[in-house]
Design a protein around this motif. Structure first.
Motif, PDB file in Angstrom:
ATOM      1  N   TYR A   1      -4.444  33.055  26.639  1.00  0.00           N
ATOM      2  CA  TYR A   1      -4.070  31.639  26.596  1.00  0.00           C
ATOM      3  C   TYR A   1      -2.796  31.390  27.388  1.00  0.00           C
ATOM      4  O   TYR A   1      -2.700  30.432  28.151  1.00  0.00           O
ATOM      5  CB  TYR A   1      -3.874  31.203  25.142  1.00  0.00           C
ATOM      6  N   TRP A   2      -1.822  32.276  27.194  1.00  0.00           N
ATOM      7  CA  TRP A   2      -0.538  32.094  27.872  1.00  0.00           C
ATOM      8  C   TRP A   2      -0.483  32.822  29.231  1.00  0.00           C
ATOM      9  O   TRP A   2       0.530  32.755  29.915  1.00  0.00           O
ATOM     10  CB  TRP A   2       0.608  32.583  27.000  1.00  0.00           C
ATOM     11  N   GLN A   3      -1.616  33.548  29.590  1.00  0.00           N
ATOM     12  CA  GLN A   3      -1.693  34.273  30.860  1.00  0.00           C
ATOM     13  C   GLN A   3      -0.510  35.232  31.005  1.00  0.00           C
ATOM     14  O   GLN A   3       0.252  35.202  31.962  1.00  0.00           O
ATOM     15  CB  GLN A   3      -1.757  33.293  32.040  1.00  0.00           C
ATOM     16  N   LEU A   4      -0.371  36.098  29.998  1.00  0.00           N
ATOM     17  CA  LEU A   4       0.699  37.090  29.958  1.00  0.00           C
ATOM     18  C   LEU A   4       0.108  38.482  29.800  1.00  0.00           C
ATOM     19  O   LEU A   4      -1.008  38.655  29.282  1.00  0.00           O
ATOM     20  CB  LEU A   4       1.660  36.813  28.792  1.00  0.00           C
ATOM     21  N   GLU A   5       0.857  39.469  30.233  1.00  0.00           N
ATOM     22  CA  GLU A   5       0.522  40.861  29.950  1.00  0.00           C
ATOM     23  C   GLU A   5       1.190  41.260  28.642  1.00  0.00           C
ATOM     24  O   GLU A   5       2.235  40.722  28.267  1.00  0.00           O
ATOM     25  CB  GLU A   5       1.012  41.766  31.087  1.00  0.00           C
ATOM     26  N   SER A   6       0.589  42.225  27.948  1.00  0.00           N
ATOM     27  CA  SER A   6       1.175  42.692  26.693  1.00  0.00           C
ATOM     28  C   SER A   6       2.579  43.234  26.916  1.00  0.00           C
ATOM     29  O   SER A   6       3.485  43.018  26.105  1.00  0.00           O
ATOM     30  CB  SER A   6       0.278  43.770  26.073  1.00  0.00           C
ATOM     31  N   SER A   7       2.784  43.905  28.041  1.00  0.00           N
ATOM     32  CA  SER A   7       4.102  44.491  28.318  1.00  0.00           C
ATOM     33  C   SER A   7       5.170  43.436  28.556  1.00  0.00           C
ATOM     34  O   SER A   7       6.359  43.710  28.472  1.00  0.00           O
ATOM     35  CB  SER A   7       4.012  45.402  29.548  1.00  0.00           C
TER      36      SER A   7
END
Length: 701
Positions: free
Chosen positions: A62-68
């Protein structure tokens, strides 16, 4: 937008920030982390310090982020643009004050896109039952939901509008009414919805409605006045703004209605006052005109207007000589204003409709106040026939003398009325000054007189002790020791200097007040001086100090000084301080009125904190002084007229409408500066004074 691959790695595969310790994972805690990772919803898990512990795949997508990019990072670093209320609510959740909260707002996502989202936040608990952190989820608000919210807000605004708003159908049936419509007409909502427009609008009928409806439909909008009838039978005038609407194939009209009874009465009173004033002028025999110092007509009577076959309004604000038919009169006006004479009489010739007539012109100057430039009244008597028939004139000399006497009496009455008006205004200002000085002088005088009694007692005790010492010198006796202990000699030695110091402070206070009064009045010398503007402001504030103290449960007025670095300024200090006095007094009245309104209506959720702020700065060759208050404020129609003579927003007992008019003349005419006002109703009012630093460079008009 390019989608990033979903990474379901939790914080155990990331490097935590230096110094940040995570709680050990075991039991239910570990299960909760795993649950968050795999839940099919946009959800994340934070610890007590708001660091990310786990995030679902949908959250990352949803936020277009990587876990890291988030695991082990602070929530407020990932979302730096959250509103302040977000953090406040989160802290309450972590403390257990609230069990959860929801918040909707627009946010800039980490990728830069603008989203309208809804947050749902609740705490999670450890195996021991204590709050370990927060679980947060997001949900994007759809456009349809935004529209629904806007519709609900629009309906709420319409239902609670200050004006009456209702809809009617093409057959005149009332289709919708708001609360103000019910209040205005005295019906309940259900009663009104059973009525037609003919039942309340006395100007409309079933026969007239089709024509009226078509007119509104063609124009889409129509404004008109009508008469409405209440349930109790009261008839009153209204202003109606009708709009044509089509909705789902049906035709409607939306009417916005305002009661204009008070406005009608004000307009009627004003018209009557103007008519009475013009009637008085028309009753004066001869041609009457009054002219300002800039050689423009302020007005004429009907005899003068009829002489040139022109409406009275044609003369207003026109320059003397615009008709070019009476050059002798024009020269007389120019000469009269160029000289210091307060009155003069001259015979002049004028071309009236092609006929040369001779007039005896009587001129009289009058002043609205000491600082203003004079205006003048000119009364012309036609003496053509008298000059042509001198013999007849001698026989009628008594009649002309009586007319001259009557004219002189009229001018004297006008002079007297002007003088009384000015005197009343001066008395009002003097009363304010005396009240301030009396209040300030009274306290230190009482303070000094109260301490003098103590000082006398101390001195008497000390003298008595000295007498005993003289009787028993050089050896001390028990009686002396007892008396020393009785009168507390050590305390007297310590307290007497303090007592005398207090008396000195009281005396200094009196001196400060007198000095401020002298500073305020400018020593009554009508001359240009180079002064410190800040001292003038401070002296005026000191004189008005008692008025800054709360009255009728109103809080004390806080004065905020934002003084810049100003050079000494050439000005008339006494008159400039008079301007400060007028503006401060208006600000005080506005603050007290706002407090009364808020107290009466009981609508203020926060306590009202009245404040006056003073800002000074240098602008090129000028200095600017801004005096602002957070009082009742004014609409533009009011503050655009605030400097007009006799215009006031207060009752006649409280104001004559001269203070700001005089201030305008003192700043513009006397100091070659500017005085402006800006205001917003219910919010603030600010007066800005601009005067040149070197008045001698600008010259006087």
């Amino acid at each position: 937008m390019k989608q990033r691959p979903i990474n379901t790695t939790t914080y155990e595969n990331s490097t935590p920030p230096l110094g940040h310790q995570y709680p050990e994972k075991h039991g239910t805690y570990n299960q909760l982390c795993q649950f968050i990772k795999h839940i099919p919803a946009a959800m994340a898990m934070l610890d007590q310090e708001m660091f990310y512990l786990a995030a679902s795949g949908m959250w990352l997508q949803y936020w277009q982020l990587e876990s890291s990019e988030i695991i082990g990072n602070l929530h407020y670093q990932v979302f730096p643009n959250l509103p302040a209320s977000w953090q406040g609510q989160a802290e309450k959740c972590l403390l257990g004050t609230i069990s959860q909260f929801e918040l909707e707002h627009t946010i800039t996502a980490p990728n830069g896109s603008i989203l309208l989202v809804k947050w749902k936040v609740k705490p999670w608990h450890t195996d021991k039952g204590i709050i370990g952190g927060l679980i947060i989820s997001t949900e994007e608000i759809t456009r349809e939901k935004q529209i629904q919210q806007q519709l609900e807000l629009t309906k709420l605004a319409t239902d609670n509008a200050a004006d009456a708003i209702f809809w009617i159908t093409v057959n005149g049936q009332l289709y919708y009414v708001n609360k103000q419509t019910c209040n205005l007409l005295g019906y309940s909502e259900s009663e009104l919805l059973q009525l037609t427009i003919y039942d309340i609008d006395l100007e409309l009928s079933r026969e007239v409605l089709p024509t009226y409806w078509q007119q509104v439909k063609n124009q889409n909008y129509l404004r008109f006045e009508s008469n409405y009838c209440t349930k109790a039978g009261r008839i009153f005038p209204v202003e109606v703004n009708a709009n044509y609407l089509e909705f789902h194939g049906n035709e409607y009209q939306c009417a916005i209605v305002r009661d204009i009874s008070a406005q009608k009465k004000i307009n009627l009173d004003l018209r009557e006052a103007k008519e009475q004033f013009q009637a008085v002028l028309n009753a004066v025999p001869g041609l009457v005109s009054w002219i300002s110092a800039d050689l423009r007509y302020l007005g004429v009577n009907k005899h003068l207007a009829n002489a040139y076959n022109l409406p009275i309004e044609t003369f207003i604000n026109k320059e003397v000589g615009f008709l070019q038919t009476s050059p002798e009169f024009n020269d007389f006006v120019y000469d009269f204003f160029a000289k210091a004479d307060s009155s003069n009489v001259r015979e002049v010739k004028a071309n009236i409709r092609g006929n040369i007539r001779t007039y005896l012109i009587v001129a009289q100057k009058y002043y609205r106040d000491k600082a203003s430039l004079p205006a003048a009244v000119f009364v012309g008597l036609d003496i053509t026939e008298r000059l042509a028939m001198e013999a007849s004139l001698r026989h009628n000399q008594k009649k002309f003398r009586q007319q001259a006497d009557q004219l002189e009496q009229t001018l004297q009455k006008l002079n007297s009325a002007t003088t009384q008006l000015i005197q009343k205004h001066k008395t009002s200002i003097l009363g304010q000054v005396v009240a301030g000085v009396t209040h300030e002088v009274n306290n230190p005088v009482n303070f000094i007189s109260g301490n003098i009694g103590l000082a006398i007692n101390y001195v008497q005790d000390l003298l008595y002790l000295i007498d005993i010492y003289q009787q028993h010198y050089p050896h001390s006796t028990p009686e002396i020791e007892s008396e020393i202990e009785e009168i507390e000699l050590d305390f007297i030695k310590e307290d007497l200097p303090k007592l005398l110091g207090s008396m000195m402070i009281g005396a200094e206070r009196i001196r400060d007040v007198v000095r401020s009064l002298r500073q305020f009045s400018g020593l009554e010398v009508e001359s240009i001086k180079t002064v410190d503007i800040h001292k003038g402001l401070d002296s005026t504030l000191l004189i008005l100090q008692n008025q800054f103290q709360g009255k009728e449960n109103c809080p004390d007025i806080n004065v905020v000084k934002k003084y810049g670095s100003l050079p000494h300024v050439e000005c008339y200090p006494g008159e400039l301080n008079q301007v400060f006095m007028h503006i401060f007094t208006n600000a005080i009245d506005a603050l007290e009125e706002k407090h009364r309104n808020l107290s009466t209506k009981k609508i203020n959720s926060q306590p009202f904190e009245p404040e006056i702020s003073i800002t000074t700065e240098v602008k090129d060759d000028y200095i600017a002084i801004a005096i602002a208050d957070n009082g009742i404020g004014m609409v533009e129609e009011v503050y655009s007229q605030i400097f007009e003579p006799l215009f006031t927003t207060k009752t006649s007992e409280n104001s004559m409408g001269l203070g700001l008019s005089i201030s305008q003349e003192l700043i513009v005419d006397k100091h070659q500066g500017k005085l402006s006002c800006k205001s917003m109703i219910g919010e603030f009012t600010v007066f800005v004074i601009e005067i040149p630093i070197k008045l001698s460079h600008f010259g006087r008009q």
